[in-house]
Design a protein around this motif. Structure first.
Motif, PDB file in Angstrom:
ATOM      1  N   GLN A   1       7.590   6.493  -5.442  1.00  0.00           N
ATOM      2  CA  GLN A   1       7.374   4.578  -6.185  1.00  0.00           C
ATOM      3  C   GLN A   1       8.839   3.238  -5.869  1.00  0.00           C
ATOM      4  OE1 GLN A   1       6.917   6.150 -10.565  1.00  0.00           O
ATOM      5  NE2 GLN A   1       5.664   4.096 -10.656  1.00  0.00           N
TER       6      GLN A   1
ATOM      7  N   CYS B   1       2.147   2.263 -15.550  1.00  0.00           N
ATOM      8  CA  CYS B   1       2.574   2.812 -14.498  1.00  0.00           C
ATOM      9  C   CYS B   1       3.848   1.361 -14.098  1.00  0.00           C
ATOM     10  CB  CYS B   1       2.013   3.793 -14.026  1.00  0.00           C
ATOM     11  SG  CYS B   1       2.673   4.260 -12.488  1.00  0.00           S
ATOM     12  N   LEU B   2       5.309   1.411 -13.860  1.00  0.00           N
ATOM     13  CA  LEU B   2       4.941   0.132 -13.352  1.00  0.00           C
ATOM     14  C   LEU B   2       4.620   0.056 -12.118  1.00  0.00           C
ATOM     15  CD1 LEU B   2       9.003   1.435 -13.907  1.00  0.00           C
ATOM     16  CD2 LEU B   2       7.800  -0.940 -14.603  1.00  0.00           C
TER      17      LEU B   2
ATOM     18  N   HIS C   1       3.130  12.836 -15.271  1.00  0.00           N
ATOM     19  CA  HIS C   1       2.648  11.644 -14.957  1.00  0.00           C
ATOM     20  C   HIS C   1       3.775  11.182 -13.792  1.00  0.00           C
ATOM     21  CE1 HIS C   1       1.670   6.866 -15.327  1.00  0.00           C
ATOM     22  NE2 HIS C   1       2.773   7.145 -14.273  1.00  0.00           N
ATOM     23  N   GLU C   2       4.904  11.435 -13.854  1.00  0.00           N
ATOM     24  CA  GLU C   2       5.579  11.668 -12.534  1.00  0.00           C
ATOM     25  C   GLU C   2       5.093  12.467 -11.430  1.00  0.00           C
ATOM     26  OE1 GLU C   2       7.259   8.628 -12.756  1.00  0.00           O
ATOM     27  OE2 GLU C   2       7.210   8.364 -14.829  1.00  0.00           O
TER      28      GLU C   2
ATOM     29  N   HIS D   1       2.415  11.883  -9.374  1.00  0.00           N
ATOM     30  CA  HIS D   1       3.050  10.903  -8.280  1.00  0.00           C
ATOM     31  C   HIS D   1       3.294  11.537  -6.964  1.00  0.00           C
ATOM     32  CE1 HIS D   1       3.500   6.693  -9.958  1.00  0.00           C
ATOM     33  NE2 HIS D   1       3.507   6.934 -11.300  1.00  0.00           N
TER      34      HIS D   1
HETATM   35 CO    CO Z   1       4.056   6.154 -12.724  1.00  0.00          CO
END
Ligand code: CO
Length: 184
Positions: A51, A99-100, A141-142, A145
């Motif tokens: 990210q 999510c950012l 969640h991470e 990614h």
């Molecule tokens: Co996220």
């Protein structure tokens, strides 16, 4: 240093991240600092290295911003390097995720209720730990990614239809974020 957050549509979010070289202590320390500083200013509860444009298997989570909803997360912070899933529960549960990298979209996602992980912490010590409830969810969640998967990829098809237009707008840059962001 605070880094811009890559948004939905960016290639780095689709790539499978590589394990980080544990001998490269200086690089890891810098990456972890960048992740923590960027997470703190963006008021999210987790951030993975892709990210911020680094395709390596490192993530940070911080439960403090979620304590209004889940009080047991108070003080829950982890830095997770090169995680491997040892076990995951057969039981699954649903949580609303955001999510950012996907601003303005929230959706329910089903994932295993608990997982047992082996990972390295920021002191590069090997840790085996089991996570459940929302702590588990933040980490899963991470971890998605790290495999180039976003939570919106896991949303039920019918719900996915509803968010498709919003996703397209993000990928076209038609979105504003209160934190520094980037599309590439
Ligand atoms: Co996220």
């Amino acid at each position: 240093m605070i880094q811009p957050i890559y948004l939905y549509g960016s290639q780095v979010l689709k790539d499978v991240a590589k394990p980080v070289d544990l001998n490269d202590k200086e690089h890891i320390a810098q990456l972890v600092t960048d992740l923590k500083e960027t997470l703190a200013i963006s008021e999210g509860c987790g951030l993975a290295a892709p990210q911020i444009g680094v395709s390596e298997r490192v993530l940070v989570v911080d439960g403090d911003v979620m304590t209004d909803v889940y009080d047991y997360l108070k003080g829950f912070k982890r830095t997770i390097i090169n995680p491997v899933v040892l076990e995951e529960s057969n039981s699954r549960c649903e949580y609303n995720e955001g999510c950012l990298s996907v601003p303005g979209i929230y959706a329910d996602v089903v994932r295993p209720e608990s997982i047992k992980l082996e990972y390295y912490n920021e002191n590069l010590e090997k840790v085996v730990e089991t996570f459940d409830k929302f702590a588990c969810r933040m980490i899963q969640h991470e971890m998605s990614h790290l495999d180039g998967v976003l939570f919106v990829d896991l949303v039920a098809p019918i719900r996915r239809k509803i968010i498709t237009k919003k996703l397209l707008n993000i990928a076209k840059g038609k979105v504003s974020t209160r934190y520094k962001s980037k599309l590439k």
